[in-house]
Scaffold this motif. Structure first.
Motif, short mmCIF file in Angstrom:
data_model
loop_
_atom_site.label_atom_id
_atom_site.label_comp_id
_atom_site.label_asym_id
_atom_site.label_seq_id
_atom_site.Cartn_x
_atom_site.Cartn_y
_atom_site.Cartn_z
N THR A 366 0.82 -1.21 0.00
CA THR A 366 0.00 0.00 0.00
C THR A 366 0.85 1.26 0.00
N SER A 646 -6.29 -2.78 -6.19
CA SER A 646 -7.40 -3.40 -5.46
C SER A 646 -8.44 -2.38 -5.03
N ASP A 647 -8.21 -1.09 -5.36
CA ASP A 647 -9.13 -0.05 -4.95
C ASP A 647 -9.15 1.06 -6.00
N ASP A 648 -10.20 1.86 -5.98
CA ASP A 648 -10.35 2.92 -6.97
C ASP A 648 -9.34 4.04 -6.80
N GLU A 649 -8.82 4.23 -5.60
CA GLU A 649 -7.86 5.30 -5.34
C GLU A 649 -6.42 4.91 -5.67
N GLU A 650 -6.22 3.68 -6.11
CA GLU A 650 -4.90 3.18 -6.50
C GLU A 650 -3.90 3.23 -5.36
N LYS A 651 -4.38 2.91 -4.16
CA LYS A 651 -3.50 2.86 -3.01
C LYS A 651 -2.96 1.46 -2.75
#
Length: 722
Positions: A366, A646-651
């Motif tokens: 992350t 794995s997330d929309d914020e690209e974290k």
């Protein structure tokens, strides 16, 4: 409340536009990355590396800066190539590639290199202590010689790997061992460290005819990489284990006995001392948690200072007895008050820092996706506050890590402020700063990864700009110095993680800052003790009154606007912009561009997204307005093919993907105030070839730069008077 609202507004404005569609990501076409002859990206003509011979060794000058011995009044700025190779990234090159690699580093403007984890490479796959791999040893020796032939100095770690030179381990790049802690308390561990120095540094290099220890090219030895006791304990912290290793207990008790004399005296200082804890039988316990502030933790910090300074002195003495005469440093990370005190007696200060640190290459790794400009260049300020004034300051590692979408900022934030602060060495950390070609068959070169800046066009654009802003000296050093006064261990408090307050380190965005012993400086422009009583605005007001800061300096601490005393740097947290305006380079990194940005000769009129834009002189002209040959850099973002989150914020990374690298398509509209009416704009490929067939005649009064060129996506453009 007003400040909180402003910071919230800044965060809102800094949100980038949604991720572009797949057809907005352009595949990189280059394979070979070797610069051709007469390349606009070959800076060796105006950034030459003098020969390294007698008289040219680096030493500390009278002004506390690194100088060549034969030019003691002329500080040098050293742009550092981080060579942190491992088998996963290809290891040390063979002789032919080492020659090419060193020559390419010189072309790109590097004049010093840091060799990192040499011990791990030498011992990889070896079963006996100090049984160096002979081929790796030969390659290291040859590379050192190739670097020296190209005028590139060396920085070396006395120890990088937690496994040192012990045989029989396959986890040499992991913090699996307590060797770095043992060095403080175990003579056998210390002797192991010293034997490695003897076997490697005193061994004659057949390609130079000199042992590295005696070579004029060896500028600095970092005794042990990242060896602060507190930091090492955090790195090796595991659930269910005590925060502090039991081996600390006995020496801590002995130190406490010297300080307090008796359990009765200690109980007056420690309200939490239990009935079963006694100095007389060394049963006083270590803190159970490093995060619960207490007088026990305060004393543990003072103990760490004592142990760390004593051990650094012992290591330094051992190196000197081996015959080493060059510069020495240690404790090159962890910017706490405690570690600042441990660094106080070192001849050179070294520090590492990261924006959006990433700890793994595994799926699920992350990052925060935070902007360093929105943070007020916090990662720069952290290490600025660890500097001791009057001593050379070396950034041994830094990066704004991939896959952070704002990492284009690094090419402006760190080199600009490193120059403004008057730092001596700047080293962006990676497996290597350049590659000779894409598509090498090594695990860490099959895709862009964190710490793999050579494969990242955004990072490479930033390093190209760093050679101009920092090494060439386009950004000038601050004339305003604001010392932070230090008394000693009485400055420690109950918080083990205590650092210099952020509201005070913001002064680094205006002038140069660093630590100074209390009593040595007192001219009113100082940060005194206790820090809680210091008002940064009062210091700025005093600087204006003294004439050290211009009356019209735009700095406004309330709104997050900071202008350097030189007038060259302007950081605007509210707009998410850092502007640099110097005679030879004008640049801006921006997360928002609501209105045109006037940098002086250059005006950025509009852009279809966030990014970095710079215009720099490439000829002998004293200014952009007088130049007839300019380099334009335009950097957006880059991903790997097939990269997934794995997330929309690209974290959270799901899959790093594979080559080819994809550059985010974008454009920027510029206007330049130049005497000549007709100019030729030529895209320059990532490997430095001017694409003549793609050249176009433009008017500097208004033109568009798009990174989608007929020769492939790029970050570089050549602008020449027609």
């Amino acid at each position: 409340m007003r400040r909180a609202i402003l910071w919230g507004l800044a965060a809102l404005l800094a949100v980038p536009s949604p991720v572009a569609a797949a057809d907005e990501w352009l595949p990189v076409r280059e394979t070979s990355m070797v610069l051709g002859t007469a390349s606009p990206l070959d800076f060796s003509a105006f950034l030459p590396n003098p020969a390294i011979d007698d008289g040219s060794q680096l030493v500390t000058g009278k002004q506390g800066r690194l100088v060549r011995a034969d030019e003691p009044e002329k500080p040098v700025r050293l742009l550092c190539a981080s060579l942190a190779w491992s088998p996963a990234s290809g290891g040390y090159p063979d002789h032919a590639d080492a020659d090419h690699y060193a020559a390419e580093l010189a072309k790109h403007g590097y004049n010093i290199a840091r060799l990192h984890f040499v011990d791990a490479s030498l011992m990889f796959g070896r079963n006996s202590d100090f049984d160096f791999d002979p081929e790796v040893l030969d390659r290291v020796h040859y590379l050192l010689a190739a670097l020296k032939r190209n005028g590139i100095y060396w920085i070396m770690d006395g120890l990088s790997s937690w496994r040192g030179a012990y045989g029989g381990y396959d986890d040499r790049w992991d913090p699996a061992s307590d060797l770095k802690l043992a060095l403080y308390f175990d003579d056998k561990a210390f002797d192991h460290w010293l034997e490695f120095q003897r076997r490697f540094l005193t061994l004659v290099n057949p390609y130079t005819g000199t042992a590295p220890l005696d070579d004029k090219a060896l500028a600095l030895v970092i005794l042990v990489n990242e060896n602060n006791i507190e930091f090492d304990s955090i790195v090796r912290e595991r659930e269910g284990k005590p925060h502090y290793d039991e081996r600390l207990k006995l020496p801590f008790n002995r130190w406490l006995e010297k300080q307090y004399g008796s359990t009765a005296a200690l109980s007056k200082a420690w309200p939490d001392l239990s009935a079963g804890e006694r100095l007389e039988d060394a049963s006083v316990e270590l803190p159970k948690s490093r995060y619960e502030d207490s007088p026990r933790l305060k004393d543990l910090q003072a103990f760490f200072v004592s142990v760390e300074t004593t051990t650094a002195a012992r290591m330094t003495k051992a190196l000197r007895e081996l015959g080493y005469k060059g510069e020495i440093s240690s404790f090159n990370n962890w910017p706490t008050i405690q570690t600042t005190l441990s660094r106080q007696d070192l001849p050179v200060i070294t520090m590492n820092t990261y924006q959006d640190w990433v700890g793994s290459y595994a799926p699920g790794a992350t990052m925060t996706q935070k902007s360093s400009i929105d943070d007020g260049a916090g990662y720069m300020r952290l290490i600025a506050a660890a500097r001791w004034l009057g001593k050379p300051f070396v950034v041994s590692e830094y990066d704004h890590l991939f896959w952070n979408r704002y990492r284009y900022e690094a090419g402006l934030v760190m080199p600009a402020y490193a120059a403004q602060q008057g730092w001596d060495v700047l080293c962006r950390h990676g497996h290597g700063p350049i590659i000779l070609k894409y598509n090498e068959p090594y695990a860490h070169k099959k895709a862009m990864l964190p710490y793999a800046i050579a494969l990242d066009p955004v990072a490479r654009a930033g390093e190209t700009l760093a050679a101009l802003l920092y090494r060439r000296g386009d950004v000038s050093a601050s004339k305003l110095t604001i010392p932070f006064l230090v008394r000693g261990t009485e400055d420690l408090d109950d918080d083990m993680q205590a650092r210099e307050p952020e509201r005070l380190t913001e002064l680094a965005l205006v002038g140069a800052i660093g630590m100074e012993k209390a009593g040595e400086v007192d001219d009113g422009l100082t940060v005194g003790q206790p820090r809680a009583s210091v008002d940064p605005q009062t210091i700025l007001d005093a600087a204006r009154a003294a004439g050290s800061l211009a009356k019209d300096n735009q700095t406004d601490l309330r709104t997050g606007l900071y202008e350097s005393d030189t007038g060259e740097l302007l950081l605007d947290r509210l707009r998410g912009q850092l502007r640099v305006s110097t005679p030879r380079t004008e640049a801006v990194a921006f997360s928002t561009l609501r209105e045109p940005v006037n940098l002086g000769t250059v005006k950025v009129e509009a852009s279809d997204g966030d990014g970095l834009v710079s215009v720099s002189v490439l000829d002998n002209a004293a200014s952009i307005a007088q130049s007839r040959r300019l380099l334009v850099i335009y950097a957006t973002d880059a991903h790997n093919t097939g990269m997934r989150f794995s997330d929309d914020e690209e974290k959270v990374i799901a899959d790093f993907g594979r080559l080819p690298v994809l550059i985010r398509k974008g454009y920027v509209d510029l206007s330049l105030t130049l005497a000549e009416a007709r100019w030729r704009l030529t895209p320059v490929t990532l490997n430095g070839v001017a694409s003549v067939t793609a050249a176009q005649t433009i008017s500097p009064a208004g033109f568009r730069i798009s990174n989608d060129t007929i020769s492939g996506p790029t970050t570089f453009f050549l602008l020449e008077a027609d």
